[in-house]
Write an enzyme that holds these catalytic residues in place. Structure first.
Site, PDB file in Angstrom:
ATOM      1  N   CYS A   1       0.685  -1.448  -0.016  1.00  0.00           N
ATOM      2  CA  CYS A   1      -0.194   0.132  -0.144  1.00  0.00           C
ATOM      3  C   CYS A   1       0.859   1.151   0.169  1.00  0.00           C
ATOM      4  O   CYS A   1       0.185   2.468  -0.234  1.00  0.00           O
ATOM      5  CB  CYS A   1      -0.868  -0.006   1.584  1.00  0.00           C
ATOM      6  SG  CYS A   1      -2.219  -1.333   1.072  1.00  0.00           S
TER       7      CYS A   1
ATOM      8  N   HIS B   1      -1.663   8.685   5.899  1.00  0.00           N
ATOM      9  CA  HIS B   1      -2.134   7.335   5.672  1.00  0.00           C
ATOM     10  C   HIS B   1      -3.546   6.794   6.116  1.00  0.00           C
ATOM     11  O   HIS B   1      -4.070   6.541   5.579  1.00  0.00           O
ATOM     12  CB  HIS B   1      -0.530   5.955   5.930  1.00  0.00           C
ATOM     13  CG  HIS B   1      -1.638   4.944   4.939  1.00  0.00           C
ATOM     14  ND1 HIS B   1      -0.990   5.166   3.601  1.00  0.00           N
ATOM     15  CD2 HIS B   1      -1.376   3.476   5.838  1.00  0.00           C
ATOM     16  CE1 HIS B   1      -1.331   3.547   3.638  1.00  0.00           C
ATOM     17  NE2 HIS B   1      -1.734   2.573   4.767  1.00  0.00           N
TER      18      HIS B   1
ATOM     19  N   THR C   1      -7.888   1.198  10.522  1.00  0.00           N
ATOM     20  CA  THR C   1      -7.280   0.392  11.371  1.00  0.00           C
ATOM     21  C   THR C   1      -6.962   0.903  12.782  1.00  0.00           C
ATOM     22  O   THR C   1      -6.536   1.913  12.632  1.00  0.00           O
ATOM     23  CB  THR C   1      -5.978  -0.736  10.820  1.00  0.00           C
ATOM     24  OG1 THR C   1      -4.301   0.181  11.306  1.00  0.00           O
ATOM     25  CG2 THR C   1      -6.609  -1.089   9.355  1.00  0.00           C
ATOM     26  N   PRO C   2      -7.554  -0.263  13.370  1.00  0.00           N
ATOM     27  CA  PRO C   2      -7.120   0.459  15.201  1.00  0.00           C
ATOM     28  C   PRO C   2      -5.061   0.651  15.142  1.00  0.00           C
ATOM     29  O   PRO C   2      -4.756   1.779  16.184  1.00  0.00           O
ATOM     30  CB  PRO C   2      -7.061  -0.699  16.123  1.00  0.00           C
ATOM     31  CG  PRO C   2      -8.239  -1.269  15.252  1.00  0.00           C
ATOM     32  CD  PRO C   2      -8.268  -1.179  14.236  1.00  0.00           C
TER      33      PRO C   2
ATOM     34  N   GLU D   1       0.324   5.218  13.403  1.00  0.00           N
ATOM     35  CA  GLU D   1       0.538   6.874  11.981  1.00  0.00           C
ATOM     36  C   GLU D   1       0.837   7.986  13.269  1.00  0.00           C
ATOM     37  O   GLU D   1       1.116   9.384  13.193  1.00  0.00           O
ATOM     38  CB  GLU D   1      -0.316   7.006  11.006  1.00  0.00           C
ATOM     39  CG  GLU D   1       0.403   7.681  10.689  1.00  0.00           C
ATOM     40  CD  GLU D   1      -0.636   7.779   9.153  1.00  0.00           C
ATOM     41  OE1 GLU D   1      -1.507   7.028   9.459  1.00  0.00           O
ATOM     42  OE2 GLU D   1      -0.232   9.195   7.848  1.00  0.00           O
TER      43      GLU D   1
ATOM     44  N   LYS E   1      -8.778   8.636   2.427  1.00  0.00           N
ATOM     45  CA  LYS E   1      -9.289   7.139   2.474  1.00  0.00           C
ATOM     46  C   LYS E   1     -11.186   7.550   3.369  1.00  0.00           C
ATOM     47  O   LYS E   1     -11.899   6.290   2.205  1.00  0.00           O
ATOM     48  CB  LYS E   1      -8.796   6.014   3.528  1.00  0.00           C
ATOM     49  CG  LYS E   1      -7.296   6.572   2.029  1.00  0.00           C
ATOM     50  CD  LYS E   1      -6.217   5.205   3.424  1.00  0.00           C
ATOM     51  CE  LYS E   1      -5.431   4.415   2.423  1.00  0.00           C
ATOM     52  NZ  LYS E   1      -4.033   5.743   2.651  1.00  0.00           N
TER      53      LYS E   1
ATOM     54  N   HIS F   1      -9.528   2.334   0.680  1.00  0.00           N
ATOM     55  CA  HIS F   1      -8.325   1.733   0.667  1.00  0.00           C
ATOM     56  C   HIS F   1      -7.594   1.977  -0.472  1.00  0.00           C
ATOM     57  O   HIS F   1      -7.994   0.872  -1.233  1.00  0.00           O
ATOM     58  CB  HIS F   1      -7.772   0.982   1.829  1.00  0.00           C
ATOM     59  CG  HIS F   1      -6.292   0.667   1.905  1.00  0.00           C
ATOM     60  ND1 HIS F   1      -5.681   1.342   1.247  1.00  0.00           N
ATOM     61  CD2 HIS F   1      -5.733   0.737   2.522  1.00  0.00           C
ATOM     62  CE1 HIS F   1      -4.671   1.115   1.158  1.00  0.00           C
ATOM     63  NE2 HIS F   1      -4.246   0.334   2.530  1.00  0.00           N
TER      64      HIS F   1
ATOM     65  N   PHE G   1       1.716  -3.484   4.183  1.00  0.00           N
ATOM     66  CA  PHE G   1       2.279  -4.821   5.050  1.00  0.00           C
ATOM     67  C   PHE G   1       3.356  -4.893   4.579  1.00  0.00           C
ATOM     68  O   PHE G   1       3.950  -4.433   3.335  1.00  0.00           O
ATOM     69  CB  PHE G   1       0.767  -5.591   4.389  1.00  0.00           C
ATOM     70  CG  PHE G   1      -0.194  -5.340   4.815  1.00  0.00           C
ATOM     71  CD1 PHE G   1      -0.522  -4.870   5.172  1.00  0.00           C
ATOM     72  CD2 PHE G   1      -1.454  -6.444   4.452  1.00  0.00           C
ATOM     73  CE1 PHE G   1      -1.790  -4.622   5.945  1.00  0.00           C
ATOM     74  CE2 PHE G   1      -2.621  -6.463   5.216  1.00  0.00           C
ATOM     75  CZ  PHE G   1      -2.952  -5.978   5.787  1.00  0.00           C
TER      76      PHE G   1
END
Length: 402
Positions: free
Chosen positions: A160, A300, A304-305, A311, A329, A334, A390
């Site tokens: 990503c 970004h 996500t938790p 970040e 996003k 995404h 990832f």
């Protein structure tokens, strides 16, 4: 000797938020999410941000090659970017032009469809164009064929972070004088059964099925994962002196970029954000910009938790003056390997318009970031766009007003 200054002279977008840069920018600034419930697979509901339908005739000669959906999106975005830059491939020296695109999963829609055909009907049921359409290099190769580019062309895969990585490497090609112009960005189209299931199995996807539009919630206390989107973003980069010499209008300057790796986990970010911070510090150093000069960040922000928390902590430590942060996003979904390129283009548009877009679905912020719930006027001399993939691969771009 300082490297030559590089600028953006054209941009094109094909995203769930719209066909074209103007349409996408308008939807992002209104903060209108595009996520929707699109059916189910194996009894599990699916959320997605789908790109708009298009007439295949718009692909021109490439239509005969039956390009993968990601490649089609890249072609559409590139057409807009080149028109925006005032460039005609029939008139350029293709040997001095490069194509650098990023993608995490280009070709998978074709691969999965053709694989089903192979299992059901055997070898003769497979399209002769299936194999070349699913090779990792096909995305950039097909764009080079269509545009008559005979300089370097390659596809970058840093998951990503791929779109932003590609733009950074394109910057190097211009600084090193290996090209006079680079068509760069990213594309992905992975709304497929395998990748829905795969992302879901690692716990990356939102399960807010009762509220599709509110599912992707960057930096919100109720975030539970992202919604997969599809699309492409393409930028035209040139040395600023070359652009001005041909009468082109620089839309923004690309001052520098950074890359790093967490070396931590295959899907989880480093909770301390060591790799991401190194990436951002590297980008600012490459750009010759002090942290305090950053006025805006397109984060970004996947919703996500773990990712948002890491970040947010990095941004808070590195940029204590609290520049305005946007996480777009929430509107586009995404876009995986295309995300960094689309968000770089949105950063250019924010700089030009002196307008910071909102972070949609933000009702209960749980970070110390300066996030907006509506678009607000903002002078943006310098902006940062961040990406992470990832495997812990990070990329960041520093853009500035022209």
């Amino acid at each position: 000797m300082s490297p030559a200054e590089v600028c953006v002279t054209g941009l094109g977008l094909y995203t769930p938020a719209g066909d074209g840069a103007a349409a996408t920018w308008g939807q992002v600034c209104k903060g209108l999410p595009t996520a929707e419930l699109v059916g189910s697979e194996g009894g599990s509901p699916r959320l997605a941000c789908r790109a708009p339908a298009f007439d295949p005739a718009r692909l021109g000669r490439a239509r005969a090659r039956k390009p993968d959906r990601a490649t089609a999106f890249a072609l559409l975005a590139a057409q807009e970017a080149l028109a925006d830059a005032g460039l005609d491939p029939a008139e350029w020296d293709g040997a001095r032009v490069g194509v650098v695109l990023g993608s995490g999963l280009a070709g998978v829609a074709t691969y999965e469809g053709e694989h089903r055909s192979l299992l059901a009907g055997g070898t003769r049921s497979l399209s002769a164009l299936a194999f070349p359409s699913t090779l990792g290099n096909s995305l950039s190769a097909q764009l080079a064929i269509e545009l008559g580019v005979t300089g370097p062309s390659f596809t970058v895969n840093t998951a990503c972070a791929a779109g932003a990585t590609a733009i950074g490497l394109a910057l190097d090609l211009l600084r090193l004088d290996r090209c006079d112009l680079v068509v760069t960005g990213g594309a992905d189209a992975a709304l497929t059964p395998y990748y829905y299931a795969g992302f879901d199995r690692v716990g990356a996807l939102s399960r807010r099925y009762h509220d599709p539009a509110g599912a992707l919630r960057p930096f919100d206390a109720e975030r539970d994962g992202f919604v997969i989107g599809e699309g492409a973003g393409v930028l035209v980069l040139e040395r600023t002196a070359d652009a001005r010499a041909r009468g082109a209008r620089p839309r923004a300057r690309l001052l520098g970029y950074g890359l790093s790796s967490d070396a931590h986990h295959v899907v989880k970010p480093d909770p301390l954000g060591v790799g991401l911070r190194a990436c951002l510090e590297g980008a600012l150093a490459d750009a010759g910009v002090a942290p305090g000069e950053v006025a805006h960040v397109n984060a970004h922000g996947t919703g996500t938790p773990l990712g948002d928390r890491a970040e947010a902590e990095v941004l808070a430590r590195l940029l204590p003056h609290r520049p305005v942060v946007s996480a777009t996003k929430a509107v586009t979904g995404h876009l995986l390997g295309a995300a960094g390129a689309v968000e770089a283009a949105l950063t250019v548009l924010a700089i030009e318009a002196a307008l910071a877009p909102p972070t949609a679905n933000l009702t209960t912020p749980d970070t110390g970031l300066d996030l907006l719930t509506t678009a607000q006027p903002l002078a943006i001399p310098v902006a940062l766009s961040t990406s992470a993939g990832f495997g812990g691969q990070n990329a960041a771009l520093v853009l500035a007003s022209a």
